[in-house]
Design a protein around this motif. Structure first.
Motif, PDB file in Angstrom:
ATOM      1  N   THR A 260       4.113   3.359  -1.230  1.00 38.99           N
ATOM      2  CA  THR A 260       3.607   3.604  -2.342  1.00 38.99           C
ATOM      3  C   THR A 260       3.920   2.436  -3.219  1.00 38.99           C
TER       4      THR A 260
ATOM      5  N   GLU B 201       0.943   0.214  -5.387  1.00 38.95           N
ATOM      6  CA  GLU B 201       1.031  -0.467  -6.776  1.00 38.95           C
ATOM      7  C   GLU B 201       1.091  -1.813  -6.901  1.00 38.95           C
TER       8      GLU B 201
ATOM      9  N   GLN C 277      -2.210  -4.564  -8.788  1.00 33.83           N
ATOM     10  CA  GLN C 277      -1.937  -5.487  -9.442  1.00 33.83           C
ATOM     11  C   GLN C 277      -2.520  -6.970  -9.064  1.00 33.83           C
TER      12      GLN C 277
END
Length: 111
Positions: free
Chosen positions: A26, A30, A34
């Protein structure tokens, strides 16, 4: 009964590892969202920016390029987008494999 206790302990350990791997994956997803990747096509006439989660973030076109045949322009843009998504997917998969290779379940090989 000893065998059952050992099995339960092993199962508990595996569940903890799975939860840890889920948390790392997870966090990695993320992080990948980015990170951007820029890919150019047509000698720099088209530049596509995508996240490593395969989200198209931008397309830049050289104004001179727009004077070309419409079919050629469309084909070059499509090629640049497809190439960018392919490269982003490969980098993302490589990062995910690095995380999952940390967690080896006996008898199951790599996940």
């Amino acid at each position: 009964m000893e065998n059952l206790a050992g099995l339960m302990a092993g199962l508990g350990k595996m569940m903890k590892q799975m939860a840890k791997m889920q948390k790392k994956m997870t966090a990695l997803q993320e992080e990948l969202a980015q990170q951007d990747l820029e890919v150019s096509s047509g000698g720099g006439a088209v530049t596509v920016t995508v996240s490593l989660q395969s989200e198209v973030k931008g397309i830049k076109l050289d104004p001179e390029f727009l004077k070309e045949d419409v079919g050629f322009v469309q084909e070059t843009i499509l090629e640049a987008v497809q190439d960018a998504l392919k490269q982003a997917g490969a980098k993302s998969e490589e990062a995910m494999q690095a995380v999952t290779s940390e967690f080896q379940v006996p008898g199951m090989g790599g996940m």
